[in-house]
Write a protein that holds these residues in place. Structure first.
Motif, PDB file in Angstrom:
ATOM      1  N   VAL A 116      -3.118 -23.033   5.978  1.00 38.81           N
ATOM      2  CA  VAL A 116      -1.776 -23.410   5.507  1.00 38.81           C
ATOM      3  C   VAL A 116      -0.784 -22.846   6.534  1.00 38.81           C
ATOM      4  O   VAL A 116      -0.436 -21.660   6.493  1.00 38.81           O
ATOM      5  N   THR A 117      -0.331 -23.698   7.426  1.00 38.99           N
ATOM      6  CA  THR A 117       0.433 -23.222   8.582  1.00 38.99           C
ATOM      7  C   THR A 117       1.689 -22.465   8.179  1.00 38.99           C
ATOM      8  O   THR A 117       1.944 -21.354   8.693  1.00 38.99           O
ATOM      9  N   TRP A 118       2.503 -23.043   7.291  1.00 37.13           N
ATOM     10  CA  TRP A 118       3.767 -22.386   6.939  1.00 37.13           C
ATOM     11  C   TRP A 118       3.527 -21.027   6.286  1.00 37.13           C
ATOM     12  O   TRP A 118       4.301 -20.087   6.470  1.00 37.13           O
ATOM     13  N   LEU A 119       2.424 -20.917   5.549  1.00 34.22           N
ATOM     14  CA  LEU A 119       2.134 -19.660   4.860  1.00 34.22           C
ATOM     15  C   LEU A 119       1.694 -18.578   5.837  1.00 34.22           C
ATOM     16  O   LEU A 119       2.184 -17.442   5.782  1.00 34.22           O
ATOM     17  N   ILE A 120       0.801 -18.905   6.750  1.00 36.01           N
ATOM     18  CA  ILE A 120       0.321 -17.882   7.676  1.00 36.01           C
ATOM     19  C   ILE A 120       1.396 -17.490   8.682  1.00 36.01           C
ATOM     20  O   ILE A 120       1.493 -16.318   9.072  1.00 36.01           O
ATOM     21  N   VAL A 121       2.241 -18.450   9.069  1.00 39.04           N
ATOM     22  CA  VAL A 121       3.357 -18.101   9.969  1.00 39.04           C
ATOM     23  C   VAL A 121       4.320 -17.154   9.263  1.00 39.04           C
ATOM     24  O   VAL A 121       4.802 -16.169   9.860  1.00 39.04           O
ATOM     25  N   SER A 122       4.598 -17.424   7.991  1.00 35.24           N
ATOM     26  CA  SER A 122       5.465 -16.525   7.219  1.00 35.24           C
ATOM     27  C   SER A 122       4.857 -15.128   7.129  1.00 35.24           C
ATOM     28  O   SER A 122       5.561 -14.109   7.234  1.00 35.24           O
ATOM     29  N   MET A 123       3.538 -15.068   6.952  1.00 32.75           N
ATOM     30  CA  MET A 123       2.879 -13.767   6.870  1.00 32.75           C
ATOM     31  C   MET A 123       2.911 -13.032   8.203  1.00 32.75           C
ATOM     32  O   MET A 123       3.013 -11.803   8.250  1.00 32.75           O
ATOM     33  N   ASN A 124       2.834 -13.777   9.303  1.00 25.21           N
ATOM     34  CA  ASN A 124       2.950 -13.137  10.614  1.00 25.21           C
ATOM     35  C   ASN A 124       4.304 -12.447  10.770  1.00 25.21           C
ATOM     36  O   ASN A 124       4.385 -11.300  11.242  1.00 25.21           O
ATOM     37  N   TYR A 125       5.368 -13.130  10.372  1.00 28.09           N
ATOM     38  CA  TYR A 125       6.693 -12.528  10.476  1.00 28.09           C
ATOM     39  C   TYR A 125       6.879 -11.411   9.451  1.00 28.09           C
ATOM     40  O   TYR A 125       7.566 -10.413   9.719  1.00 28.09           O
ATOM     41  N   TYR A 126       6.295 -11.586   8.284  1.00 31.04           N
ATOM     42  CA  TYR A 126       6.305 -10.526   7.267  1.00 31.04           C
ATOM     43  C   TYR A 126       5.694  -9.251   7.848  1.00 31.04           C
ATOM     44  O   TYR A 126       6.259  -8.158   7.717  1.00 31.04           O
ATOM     45  N   TYR A 127       4.524  -9.396   8.471  1.00 33.15           N
ATOM     46  CA  TYR A 127       3.812  -8.244   9.032  1.00 33.15           C
ATOM     47  C   TYR A 127       4.644  -7.542  10.109  1.00 33.15           C
ATOM     48  O   TYR A 127       4.635  -6.311  10.220  1.00 33.15           O
ATOM     49  N   ALA A 128       5.371  -8.327  10.889  1.00 31.95           N
ATOM     50  CA  ALA A 128       6.106  -7.769  12.018  1.00 31.95           C
ATOM     51  C   ALA A 128       7.434  -7.136  11.636  1.00 31.95           C
ATOM     52  O   ALA A 128       7.922  -6.235  12.322  1.00 31.95           O
ATOM     53  N   THR A 129       8.041  -7.578  10.529  1.00 31.87           N
ATOM     54  CA  THR A 129       9.423  -7.153  10.243  1.00 31.87           C
ATOM     55  C   THR A 129       9.593  -6.290   8.991  1.00 31.87           C
ATOM     56  O   THR A 129      10.241  -5.249   9.050  1.00 31.87           O
ATOM     57  N   LEU A 130       9.034  -6.719   7.872  1.00 30.64           N
ATOM     58  CA  LEU A 130       9.332  -6.020   6.619  1.00 30.64           C
ATOM     59  C   LEU A 130       8.823  -4.590   6.607  1.00 30.64           C
ATOM     60  O   LEU A 130       9.348  -3.738   5.883  1.00 30.64           O
ATOM     61  N   HIS A 131       7.803  -4.328   7.378  1.00 35.03           N
ATOM     62  CA  HIS A 131       7.282  -2.963   7.499  1.00 35.03           C
ATOM     63  C   HIS A 131       8.397  -1.983   7.854  1.00 35.03           C
ATOM     64  O   HIS A 131       8.429  -0.849   7.352  1.00 35.03           O
ATOM     65  N   PHE A 132       9.328  -2.411   8.692  1.00 35.37           N
ATOM     66  CA  PHE A 132      10.438  -1.553   9.094  1.00 35.37           C
ATOM     67  C   PHE A 132      11.670  -1.776   8.215  1.00 35.37           C
ATOM     68  O   PHE A 132      12.322  -0.816   7.793  1.00 35.37           O
ATOM     69  N   VAL A 133      11.985  -3.034   7.942  1.00 36.97           N
ATOM     70  CA  VAL A 133      13.221  -3.360   7.226  1.00 36.97           C
ATOM     71  C   VAL A 133      13.230  -2.753   5.826  1.00 36.97           C
ATOM     72  O   VAL A 133      14.207  -2.104   5.410  1.00 36.97           O
ATOM     73  N   VAL A 134      12.160  -2.942   5.076  1.00 33.44           N
ATOM     74  CA  VAL A 134      12.129  -2.439   3.700  1.00 33.44           C
ATOM     75  C   VAL A 134      12.116  -0.918   3.683  1.00 33.44           C
ATOM     76  O   VAL A 134      12.800  -0.284   2.862  1.00 33.44           O
ATOM     77  N   THR A 135      11.371  -0.290   4.575  1.00 30.13           N
ATOM     78  CA  THR A 135      11.311   1.174   4.611  1.00 30.13           C
ATOM     79  C   THR A 135      12.691   1.765   4.890  1.00 30.13           C
ATOM     80  O   THR A 135      13.122   2.708   4.213  1.00 30.13           O
ATOM     81  N   ILE A 136      13.394   1.220   5.886  1.00 22.89           N
ATOM     82  CA  ILE A 136      14.744   1.711   6.189  1.00 22.89           C
ATOM     83  C   ILE A 136      15.687   1.437   5.024  1.00 22.89           C
ATOM     84  O   ILE A 136      16.527   2.266   4.677  1.00 22.89           O
ATOM     85  N   GLY A 137      15.537   0.267   4.390  1.00 22.12           N
ATOM     86  CA  GLY A 137      16.381  -0.055   3.246  1.00 22.12           C
ATOM     87  C   GLY A 137      16.206   0.937   2.099  1.00 22.12           C
ATOM     88  O   GLY A 137      17.184   1.341   1.457  1.00 22.12           O
ATOM     89  N   VAL A 138      14.973   1.341   1.825  1.00 13.70           N
ATOM     90  CA  VAL A 138      14.730   2.313   0.755  1.00 13.70           C
ATOM     91  C   VAL A 138      15.316   3.676   1.121  1.00 13.70           C
ATOM     92  O   VAL A 138      15.889   4.371   0.272  1.00 13.70           O
TER      93      VAL A 138
END
Length: 341
Positions: A116-138
């Protein structure tokens, strides 16, 4: 004026303290009862107690501390020798152990989501960004809304990350996508997305064999537990629990980690909570929301503004200012003269 006052009582003359001396006595007693400055062992104990008492966080210090700490973490992590042979051997052992447990599902998830292309691409960006964004936000949310719990919760994160560095040194591990003879798909390379510092153009900037423990799980679970424990809205608590769960799916689907790497991240987080519990004497969410002994304030950037007083809480009456010594002496003299027959 004399220092004593003579009064008649049952035909005898007794000497008593004058009103002026009586008024001066409390101040003198207070001054004499003031403990001497702490020194030696007691001074060290006092400083230790002050360090173990949560204080009001300072914005500039926190920004500097987090930036320097992450820079050191990245420097040390990437300085770990890339022991390719040992990392591949450890990956084969992990994969065999999961098969023996009947829980080697990473390859199936990786292939299913990659279709599922759109799903795996979304997960790639999730892996690269939210790891930092959510932690800093908290961290920012804690700084503003829970300053009394900020330092203890931050210590959990720092201790978790520090002990993870030992894992990278002691147990080099290749991620599933780099295994020899396996059929895992490197989703970043296949879909040409910017989704991992260990793939594509960034692979030479990051240690590719530092998969155990997974700090994506360690940090996301720290975020989730913090939100669940401190948020008041039920929907926020639910999101707090869903975030590390979804992160586990992402790290497996993108073939960046085995699920056992997530277990390693949880163990590191447990160590971080233990360190914070020992240092502050309590788990972070059980500490006071506001800094003990300080007025409740809402931290907004570089300034701390006092919260409005509830309408039901009356304003405290201002204490009268002490009068100058000469005026107090005249009043005392007048009062003494009024009491004389």
């Amino acid at each position: 004026m004399g220092e004593t006052q003579v009064t008649a009582q049952e035909g005898r003359s007794t000497a008593g303290s004058s009103p002026i001396a009586a008024e001066a006595a409390p101040g003198t007693a207070a001054a004499s009862s003031t403990p001497p400055p702490a020194s030696g062992k007691s001074g060290r104990l006092s400083r230790l107690r002050s360090l173990r008492t949560p204080g009001r966080p300072r914005l500039w210090f926190e920004i500097l501390l987090i930036a320097v700490s992450y820079w050191l973490y990245s420097l040390v992590r990437n300085a770990v020798p890339e022991q390719k042979a040992a990392a591949l051997a450890n990956a084969d052992w992990i994969w065999s152990a999961e098969k023996s447990l009947g829980l080697a599902f990473e390859e199936s998830v990786n292939h299913a989501v990659n279709s599922v292309t759109w799903l795996i691409v979304s997960m790639n960006y999730y892996y690269a960004t939210l790891h930092f964004v959510v932690t800093i936000g908290v961290l920012v949310w804690l700084f503003r809304r829970h300053p009394g719990r900020y330092a203890a919760t931050r210590l959990v994160l720092f201790a978790t990350t520090a002990v993870a560095l030992l894992g990278y040194y002691l147990y080099p591990l290749a991620p599933p996508r780099l295994m020899n003879g396996a059929n895992f798909i490197d989703t970043v390379l296949v879909h040409e997305t910017w989704g991992s510092m260990a793939s594509g153009n960034f692979k030479n900037m990051s240690n590719q064999y530092a998969a155990m423990p997974s700090m994506h799980i360690g940090w996301s679970l720290w975020c989730g537990l913090t939100i669940f424990a401190l948020a008041s809205a039920p929907w926020a608590k639910i999101l707090g629990l869903l975030y590390p769960t979804l992160t586990l799916v992402v790290i497996v689907a993108t073939a960046n980690h085995f699920w056992l790497d997530a277990v390693g991240g949880m163990a590191c987080l447990a160590f971080g909570y233990a360190v914070s519990r020992v240092w502050y004497g309590s788990l972070p969410h059980r500490l006071p929301k506001w800094v003990p002994g300080a007025a409740k304030t809402r931290l907004t950037g570089l300034r701390a503004t006092r919260l409005p007083r509830p309408a039901s809480e009356p304003e405290a009456e201002p204490k009268p200012e002490p009068k100058p010594g000469a005026e107090a002496e005249r009043e005392a003299t007048g009062a003494a003269g009024a009491r004389r027959p």
